[in-house]
Write an enzyme that holds these catalytic residues in place. Sequence first.
Site, PDB file in Angstrom:
ATOM      1  N   ARG A 231     -41.880 -45.278   4.712  1.00  0.00           N
ATOM      2  CA  ARG A 231     -42.774 -44.157   4.931  1.00  0.00           C
ATOM      3  C   ARG A 231     -42.956 -43.952   6.436  1.00  0.00           C
ATOM      4  NH1 ARG A 231     -41.590 -43.183   0.597  1.00  0.00           N
ATOM      5  NH2 ARG A 231     -42.827 -43.017  -1.316  1.00  0.00           N
ATOM      6  N   HIS A 279     -34.119 -38.532   5.147  1.00  0.00           N
ATOM      7  CA  HIS A 279     -34.798 -39.035   3.942  1.00  0.00           C
ATOM      8  C   HIS A 279     -33.819 -39.129   2.762  1.00  0.00           C
ATOM      9  CE1 HIS A 279     -39.075 -39.421   2.126  1.00  0.00           C
ATOM     10  NE2 HIS A 279     -38.219 -40.219   1.503  1.00  0.00           N
TER      11      HIS A 279
END
Length: 316
Positions: A231, A279
Amino acid sequence: MTSPKTDTPLQILISAPDDAVAQFQPAIAKALDAAGVQAHVAPDLPPEEVDYIVFSPNGLISDFTPFTRARAALSLWAGVDKVLHNPTLTLPLARMVDPGQREGMIEYVTAHVLRHHIGMDRYITASQGWQQVAPPLARDRKVTVLGLGELGGACANALAALKFDTHGWSRRPRTLPGITAHSGDAGLCDALSGADIVVCLLPTTPQTENVLNAATLALLAPGAVVINPGRGSLIDDSALIAALDSGALGHATLDTFRIEPLPEDHPFRAHPKVTVSPHVASLVRVETSAAVIADNIRRGEAGAPFVHLVNRQAGY
């Protein structure tokens, strides 16, 4: 556990961006059929008729109160921090734990750990002539995985199997064979001290915000590498750039960010010691995740407990 038998098809709402709906709608319908569950899967059902909500937590549904008949909300994402504190979401909430996603994360992490361990960049990004440099053996390289949950634990096991001196850290004590496990505040210092490579796979919680900051980055071995497929909030961006600029850190491979897509003018984009990936470390695999969704719906209809339920107090 027997499969449920129903005369009326269940109404399964899939709420996600159009491209995700196009992929997941037929896959979930096929998986439900294989599980013996009669169901109609669609993106445009009347809320009061929906039995299960399959959704991506990116704001397509902000108010869950109209879904008066729904029995559970099943996320297509592993992370649920975007909906965790939505006061209208009182249904049982399950996060995605997809075996395909886990395998993808293991492949991403081991690939980048080995890249930095072997020093492949010296051959790929620069022409340095015929210089034969032998890296340490894996057993002499300390690799620390922050987070020993579903994904972190799997990656730590894979690294230990490659004979790295593998350490792991979690908020609560865990035991994994072949891994030196640490926990708590003192354990974090022990896990990071002298680490050559750090892999961040913690969830987003108030306790994990900026877990890698100026103080904790200073604990790493000189020239250490940070890999973050977890994250964006786990790292203090300014502290990371300062450590890279000073030479205290050798490189950062980053797959998640505080703002996504990462702005074109962000300092990470042009930094010579930063690798940016969009990502992609652990994208959900459609077929395997559809099977996970179908199994949870089957369990719900058979009266069995849902799996992968989110602990709202813990945040994951």
